[in-house]
Design an enzyme around this catalytic site. Structure first.
Site, PDB file in Angstrom:
ATOM      1  N   CYS A  79       0.972  -1.078  -0.044  1.00 52.34           N
ATOM      2  CA  CYS A  79      -0.067  -0.076  -0.060  1.00 52.34           C
ATOM      3  C   CYS A  79       0.866   1.450   0.205  1.00 52.34           C
ATOM      4  O   CYS A  79       1.292   1.671  -1.141  1.00 52.34           O
ATOM      5  CB  CYS A  79      -0.976  -0.002   1.139  1.00 52.34           C
ATOM      6  SG  CYS A  79      -2.343   1.142   0.868  1.00 52.34           S
ATOM      7  N   HIS A 172      -3.357  -5.387   1.587  1.00 48.00           N
ATOM      8  CA  HIS A 172      -2.760  -5.475   2.911  1.00 48.00           C
ATOM      9  C   HIS A 172      -2.559  -6.945   3.467  1.00 48.00           C
ATOM     10  O   HIS A 172      -3.792  -7.593   4.056  1.00 48.00           O
ATOM     11  CB  HIS A 172      -3.466  -4.813   4.012  1.00 48.00           C
ATOM     12  CG  HIS A 172      -3.364  -3.211   4.092  1.00 48.00           C
ATOM     13  ND1 HIS A 172      -2.435  -2.629   4.708  1.00 48.00           N
ATOM     14  CD2 HIS A 172      -4.136  -2.349   3.171  1.00 48.00           C
ATOM     15  CE1 HIS A 172      -2.451  -1.442   4.373  1.00 48.00           C
ATOM     16  NE2 HIS A 172      -3.250  -1.255   3.713  1.00 48.00           N
ATOM     17  N   GLU A 174      -1.365  -8.520   5.414  1.00 43.76           N
ATOM     18  CA  GLU A 174      -0.946  -8.688   7.159  1.00 43.76           C
ATOM     19  C   GLU A 174      -2.355  -8.617   7.843  1.00 43.76           C
ATOM     20  O   GLU A 174      -2.463  -8.795   9.073  1.00 43.76           O
ATOM     21  CB  GLU A 174       0.051  -7.773   7.633  1.00 43.76           C
ATOM     22  CG  GLU A 174      -0.560  -6.028   7.881  1.00 43.76           C
ATOM     23  CD  GLU A 174      -1.013  -5.356   6.575  1.00 43.76           C
ATOM     24  OE1 GLU A 174      -0.648  -5.765   5.343  1.00 43.76           O
ATOM     25  OE2 GLU A 174      -1.130  -4.164   6.614  1.00 43.76           O
TER      26      GLU A 174
HETATM   27  N1  GLN Z   1      -3.176   6.544   0.745  1.00 42.63           N
HETATM   28  C1  GLN Z   1      -2.034   6.022   1.412  1.00 42.63           C
HETATM   29  C2  GLN Z   1      -1.077   6.666   0.738  1.00 42.63           C
HETATM   30  O1  GLN Z   1      -0.857   7.170  -0.379  1.00 42.63           O
HETATM   31  C3  GLN Z   1      -1.890   4.633   1.565  1.00 42.63           C
HETATM   32  C4  GLN Z   1      -2.829   4.115   2.243  1.00 42.63           C
HETATM   33  C5  GLN Z   1      -2.506   2.622   3.166  1.00 42.63           C
HETATM   34  O2  GLN Z   1      -1.396   2.377   3.201  1.00 42.63           O
HETATM   35  N2  GLN Z   1      -3.387   2.098   3.615  1.00 42.63           N
HETATM   36  O3  GLN Z   1       0.053   6.913   1.179  1.00 42.63           O
END
Ligand code: GLN
Length: 192
Positions: A79, A172, A174
């Site tokens: 992410c 995610h 995890e």
């Molecule tokens: N939108 C976040 C970002 O750009 C990432 C969101 C997340 O890690 N759950 O940093």
């Protein structure tokens, strides 16, 4: 083998627990000293701008780039970690910090407000049964370079990919009980 979880901001403990369940020695990485001791590094979800600024301040960003380019450190970005790994970022903040290691363009918050968080089943190339994937304000991959292997895709775009010792997922792993993506990363670390 020791694997680190970058521990400056974001979902750290869940990654450590998953790695431990896979029977590897997992440590929180907060400084250069601990970064030097690991063969793999997970960059967790969180806020990519915050994580990016902190790793520059703590002198970790250069060391991550240097060790990965030398081939002694595998990196798994989830992410926000995907945003940090990307060479190009769409919808980044002004002066958005990045590691720029992976030949991908990443669009931040790609699913908009209507679909900020959701869960879906997806096919992951190296796994023989579908995976439950949790997305939270997730990014998506655009324009993967020739060296980038797509591992999972949904109608909106690519959500998991690998480039040599770099692994990334928009979702995610995890946050579910499934350990297979972490196991896949551990195997990449073993190949170094
Ligand atoms: N939108 C976040 C970002 O750009 C990432 C969101 C997340 O890690 N759950 O940093």
């Amino acid at each position: 083998m020791k694997i680190g979880v970058l521990s400056v901001q974001g979902a750290v403990t869940e990654h450590i627990r998953h790695l431990e369940r896979c029977s590897v020695n997992a440590v929180a990485v907060k400084n250069r000293e601990s970064l030097k001791s690991v063969s793999g590094l997970v960059i967790p979800g969180g806020e990519s701008t915050t994580i990016g600024k902190l790793i520059e301040t703590f002198g970790l960003a250069d060391l991550i780039r240097e060790r990965n380019r030398q081939g002694s450190l595998a990196v798994f970005g989830t992410c926000a970690g995907m945003v940090l790994l990307a060479k190009n970022i769409i919808d980044g903040c002004k002066g958005q910090p990045k590691l720029g290691l992976m030949d991908i363009t990443v669009k931040r918050n790609a699913f908009g407000r209507q679909r900020e968080s959701f869960e879906t089943e997806l096919d992951f190339k190296t796994l023989n049964t579908p995976l439950t994937a949790v997305f939270i304000r997730a990014p998506i991959i655009k324009n993967p370079g020739a060296e980038v292997e797509t591992l999972a895709e949904i109608p909106e775009g690519i959500v998991a990919a690998r480039q040599g010792s770099l692994l990334t997922t928009s979702f995610h792993p995890e946050l579910t009980e499934d350990l297979r993506v972490h196991q896949f990363f551990i195997n990449i670390c073993r190949e170094l």
